[in-house]
Design a protein around this motif. Structure first.
Motif, mmCIF file in Angstrom:
data_model
loop_
_atom_site.group_PDB
_atom_site.id
_atom_site.type_symbol
_atom_site.label_atom_id
_atom_site.label_comp_id
_atom_site.label_asym_id
_atom_site.label_seq_id
_atom_site.Cartn_x
_atom_site.Cartn_y
_atom_site.Cartn_z
ATOM 1 N N SER A 221 0.847 -1.190 0.000
ATOM 2 C CA SER A 221 0.000 0.000 0.000
ATOM 3 C C SER A 221 0.879 1.234 0.000
ATOM 4 O O SER A 221 1.702 1.407 0.898
ATOM 5 N N ALA A 222 0.707 2.083 -1.029
ATOM 6 C CA ALA A 222 1.562 3.268 -1.160
ATOM 7 C C ALA A 222 0.889 4.520 -0.633
ATOM 8 O O ALA A 222 1.433 5.616 -0.747
ATOM 9 N N GLY A 223 -0.293 4.381 -0.037
ATOM 10 C CA GLY A 223 -1.049 5.550 0.410
ATOM 11 C C GLY A 223 -0.299 6.435 1.381
ATOM 12 O O GLY A 223 -0.250 7.651 1.231
ATOM 13 N N LEU A 224 0.327 5.817 2.398
ATOM 14 C CA LEU A 224 1.032 6.604 3.414
ATOM 15 C C LEU A 224 2.262 7.299 2.851
ATOM 16 O O LEU A 224 2.666 8.354 3.345
ATOM 17 N N LEU A 225 2.855 6.726 1.803
ATOM 18 C CA LEU A 225 4.039 7.328 1.215
ATOM 19 C C LEU A 225 3.723 8.642 0.528
ATOM 20 O O LEU A 225 4.590 9.509 0.382
ATOM 21 N N ALA A 226 2.472 8.790 0.097
ATOM 22 C CA ALA A 226 2.067 10.005 -0.602
ATOM 23 C C ALA A 226 1.618 11.103 0.353
ATOM 24 O O ALA A 226 1.472 12.258 -0.044
ATOM 25 N N GLU A 227 1.413 10.752 1.611
ATOM 26 C CA GLU A 227 0.934 11.719 2.580
ATOM 27 C C GLU A 227 2.066 12.601 3.103
ATOM 28 O O GLU A 227 3.219 12.182 3.173
ATOM 29 N N THR A 228 1.726 13.818 3.459
ATOM 30 C CA THR A 228 2.677 14.733 4.081
ATOM 31 C C THR A 228 2.441 14.728 5.582
ATOM 32 O O THR A 228 1.382 15.118 6.059
ATOM 33 N N GLN A 229 3.437 14.248 6.330
ATOM 34 C CA GLN A 229 3.291 14.145 7.778
ATOM 35 C C GLN A 229 3.760 15.426 8.448
ATOM 36 O O GLN A 229 4.832 15.942 8.150
ATOM 37 N N SER A 230 2.954 15.955 9.350
ATOM 38 C CA SER A 230 3.343 17.145 10.104
ATOM 39 C C SER A 230 4.167 16.767 11.327
ATOM 40 O O SER A 230 4.963 17.570 11.824
ATOM 41 N N GLU A 231 3.988 15.550 11.819
ATOM 42 C CA GLU A 231 4.734 15.089 12.978
ATOM 43 C C GLU A 231 5.287 13.691 12.716
ATOM 44 O O GLU A 231 4.728 12.914 11.932
ATOM 45 N N LEU A 232 6.379 13.384 13.387
ATOM 46 C CA LEU A 232 6.982 12.064 13.254
ATOM 47 C C LEU A 232 6.148 11.031 14.001
ATOM 48 O O LEU A 232 5.735 11.251 15.131
ATOM 49 N N ARG A 233 5.910 9.907 13.347
ATOM 50 C CA ARG A 233 5.192 8.807 14.000
ATOM 51 C C ARG A 233 6.170 7.964 14.826
ATOM 52 O O ARG A 233 5.839 7.496 15.913
ATOM 53 N N PHE A 234 7.382 7.786 14.304
ATOM 54 C CA PHE A 234 8.400 6.999 14.989
ATOM 55 C C PHE A 234 9.596 7.911 15.278
ATOM 56 O O PHE A 234 10.501 8.046 14.461
ATOM 57 N N LYS A 235 9.593 8.517 16.444
ATOM 58 C CA LYS A 235 10.667 9.404 16.832
ATOM 59 C C LYS A 235 11.817 8.592 17.436
ATOM 60 O O LYS A 235 11.667 7.409 17.728
ATOM 61 N N LYS A 236 12.956 9.244 17.608
ATOM 62 C CA LYS A 236 14.079 8.603 18.273
ATOM 63 C C LYS A 236 13.678 8.327 19.713
ATOM 64 O O LYS A 236 13.400 9.245 20.484
ATOM 65 N N GLN A 237 13.626 7.052 20.063
ATOM 66 C CA GLN A 237 13.110 6.637 21.369
ATOM 67 C C GLN A 237 14.036 5.616 22.005
ATOM 68 O O GLN A 237 14.469 4.660 21.354
ATOM 69 N N LEU A 238 14.341 5.820 23.264
ATOM 70 C CA LEU A 238 15.226 4.889 23.964
ATOM 71 C C LEU A 238 14.533 3.543 24.133
ATOM 72 O O LEU A 238 13.486 3.440 24.760
ATOM 73 N N LEU A 239 15.142 2.510 23.582
ATOM 74 C CA LEU A 239 14.590 1.161 23.663
ATOM 75 C C LEU A 239 15.459 0.235 24.504
ATOM 76 O O LEU A 239 14.947 -0.651 25.182
ATOM 77 N N HIS A 240 16.763 0.450 24.438
ATOM 78 C CA HIS A 240 17.715 -0.421 25.135
ATOM 79 C C HIS A 240 18.726 0.463 25.867
ATOM 80 O O HIS A 240 19.710 0.920 25.279
#
Length: 252
Positions: A221-240
């Motif tokens: 699905s290429a729908g999300l690739l065509a969208e312009t995001q105003s905010e990051l969905r996956f930000k730099k987040q401490l995992l380990h």
């Protein structure tokens, strides 16, 4: 020595580190170029020299050699690009500078047959470079290139740009130094999978060797690739949070 370089590449950006990553991935003494892992997977998916119809269009980003996929040129039409080409036959081109909107240009598509790089002939990079990207690709290869960019957001942009250049059902091939996946504070297999799925990709294969991590995705699905995001969905987040890990991450 190799382990130390891979650790540094996972933490640092810049062209010098990109070239080191490419050389490590290409060197036969260290397992050969990463295309040798991809080709059997393409055959398993029904592609190969016995397949009828047009050749598979493959964009090889960060190509170190124009002879990659040389044994498969009968069924793979390769377009190799790099920021700093190491030999003739590789086009000087930044992936992020390619305009995906030209994919629908019929005028450029008509010239496709005249711009094949199959022969490896040296040509003026400014002469017809746009025609190389006039049609969607069946495969985009990001082998040891994402980690060269120092900005996590720009790394995410590379993944999105690759998706925009793929046709329906196209394949994305990603290779990263293993420490980017297994020894990062902010990244791992699960995080990469979540990002890929968010972009509309389905993971077909994931494989780790002693030095590298390989992934193959299909664009569903290429729908999300065509969208312009105003905010990051996956930000730099401490995992380990464990000590001794690197800072590699991808933000989308």
């Amino acid at each position: 020595m190799i382990d130390r370089l891979l650790q540094e590449m996972a933490q640092m950006g810049g062209l010098d580190w990109y070239q080191k990553a490419s050389l490590l991935g290409q060197c036969k003494q260290r397992g050969g170029d990463t295309s040798r892992w991809l080709v059997p997977k393409l055959s398993e998916l029904g592609f190969g020299k016995g397949r009828k119809g047009t050749r598979l269009r493959l964009l090889d980003v960060g190509a170190l050699s124009s002879s990659n996929y040389i044994k498969e040129r009968q069924w793979i039409d390769v377009v190799p690009i790099d920021l700093n080409p190491q030999e003739p036959g590789i086009h000087k081109q930044d992936l992020l500078d390619i305009d995906p909107t030209i994919l629908s240009s019929e005028a450029l598509s008509a010239d496709r047959a005249n711009t094949s790089v199959e022969s490896g002939d040296s040509e003026d990079e400014d002469d017809g470079i746009s025609q190389l990207f006039a049609q969607p690709f069946d495969v985009v290869c990001l082998s040891l290139v994402i980690n060269f960019i120092g900005d996590p957001v720009r790394r995410g942009d590379m993944l999105k740009q690759a998706g925009r250049l793929l046709g329906a059902g196209g394949l994305l091939f990603v290779v990263l130094p293993l420490p980017c996946i297994t020894n990062s504070r902010y990244f791992d297999d699960e995080r990469l999978l979540a990002i890929a799925q968010h972009m509309g990709f389905k993971q077909l294969h994931a494989h780790h060797t002693a030095k590298l991590a390989y992934y193959l995705y299909r664009l569903e699905s290429a729908g999300l690739l065509a969208e312009t995001q105003s905010e990051l969905r996956f930000k730099k987040q401490l995992l380990h949070p464990e000590a001794g890990r690197n800072n590699f991450s991808i933000a989308v």
